[in-house]
Design a protein around this motif. Sequence first.
Motif, short mmCIF file in Angstrom:
data_model
loop_
_atom_site.label_atom_id
_atom_site.label_comp_id
_atom_site.label_asym_id
_atom_site.label_seq_id
_atom_site.Cartn_x
_atom_site.Cartn_y
_atom_site.Cartn_z
N LEU B 32 0.83 -1.21 0.00
CA LEU B 32 0.00 0.00 0.00
C LEU B 32 0.86 1.26 0.00
N LEU B 35 2.44 1.80 -3.31
CA LEU B 35 1.48 2.30 -4.30
C LEU B 35 1.20 3.79 -4.10
N LEU B 36 1.05 4.21 -2.84
CA LEU B 36 0.80 5.62 -2.57
C LEU B 36 2.02 6.47 -2.95
N THR B 39 2.11 6.88 -6.62
CA THR B 39 1.10 7.87 -7.05
C THR B 39 1.68 9.27 -6.92
N THR B 42 4.05 9.82 -9.67
CA THR B 42 3.32 10.06 -10.92
C THR B 42 2.98 11.54 -11.07
N VAL B 43 2.44 12.12 -9.97
CA VAL B 43 2.05 13.54 -10.00
C VAL B 43 3.30 14.42 -10.10
N ALA B 46 4.88 14.57 -13.53
CA ALA B 46 4.01 15.23 -14.50
C ALA B 46 4.24 16.73 -14.55
N ALA B 58 4.97 7.91 -17.62
CA ALA B 58 3.69 7.74 -16.90
C ALA B 58 3.20 6.30 -16.97
N MET B 59 3.29 5.70 -18.16
CA MET B 59 2.81 4.32 -18.30
C MET B 59 3.75 3.33 -17.62
N ALA B 62 2.80 3.49 -13.96
CA ALA B 62 1.49 2.83 -13.81
C ALA B 62 1.63 1.31 -13.92
N SER B 63 2.53 0.86 -14.81
CA SER B 63 2.72 -0.59 -14.97
C SER B 63 3.34 -1.21 -13.72
N LYS B 65 2.92 -0.04 -10.67
CA LYS B 65 1.82 -0.07 -9.69
C LYS B 65 0.88 -1.23 -9.98
N ALA B 66 0.54 -1.41 -11.27
CA ALA B 66 -0.37 -2.49 -11.65
C ALA B 66 0.23 -3.85 -11.29
#
Lengths: 244, 136
Positions: B32, B35-36, B39, B42-43, B46, B58-59, B62-63, B65-66
């Motif tokens: 957890l 993941l946070l 995130t 990610t921001v 950007a 970005a992807m 995300a990958s 995290k996924a």
Amino acid sequence: MSHDDHHAVVIPAPGPEFVPHTVAHHFSTPVQEFQAGKLGFWLFLATEILLFGGLFAAYFYFHELFPETFRVGGEQLDWRLGALNTSVLLLSSWTMAMGVRSAQTSQKSKTMIYLFLTVLGAAGFMVIKFIEYKAKNEHGLICFGHLFDGYDMASGQVSWFKDYDGVMAGVPHGHMFFSIYLTMTAIHGLHVIIGAIAIIYVMRGTAMGRYHAGYYLPVDLVGLYWHLVDLIWIFLFPLLYLVP
Amino acid sequence: MSDHTHGDGHAQGELDMGHTHVSSPAMFMTVLLALLFLTFITVAVAQFDFGSANMLIAMGIASVKASLVIAFFMHLKWDTAVNKLMFLSSFLFLSLLFIFTLADQFTRRLDHELHTTNSEPVDGAWVQPAKSDGPH
């Protein structure tokens, strides 16, 4: 335990607050029942990946075609609300994982609490989503009252988008970004709602003592569904709110 | 993140379920927090413009995290080989969809570069080759 003697396979309850589980008659063993359920559900989740995959392919296609439309469109979304919703979903994914774990270890009240917190996360997500949709409606970016009013072939404009001369002036096909935004988030939101209903269903079963270390398949499967909802959003957040 | 336990999952000892993997709360908490944190990353990234690498970055995040969600929250790491194959193969088929869809876009850009070097692009995105001199 063989097929011919028709003796039902019963998994005993680990405590007085639980009920025994009778393995469905068409399965020979509890393991077979468990693995068949898991196999079927993973197959279903694979089709979900393909469903959303088509939408992501559309996103990448039009993002490549109209990069400016997507850049300006993404600026109309509040990334703070998007990041907040991402955190809400990640937290609810954690409570779901802990809920499944509690069911696996026959901790009934803990399972109930974690599942309830997950439903709370789903509700919080939808409230934030509603606030976002409401703002888009007020700004004429997505007029929900005119969603099915059609498409004007001559002008190439849609009736649900009123902002061709506003913030989206100067970029081609201003409605394109919001069309994709609404389709992807609405189908995702539908999954959030269905997921919440499914969690409430397994909460009912948990309260009845049906799920314990010997049998927790429904909690496990609903958990997998909920994590998939999280999985999709992990990609939706940067693509829609931060538009790389 | 390997501090998980392999419980036998049932108290009665009568039936061997043979499928239970109970992860430790510490592992879930670690996932957890990761993941946070991702995130936040990610921001944060950007805010910078890396040009055409923006999408890849970005992807990529995300990958990661996924993958964390799939492996640990969804327990696929401890699932059967057939379930792993079934779910992960959906991404293989998805990549076919992406490759053939985006091949159209990227070859349009190629077309643009090959044929319109002497003329101004009309809308910056794609222009029909203005005058094609013979087969190419």
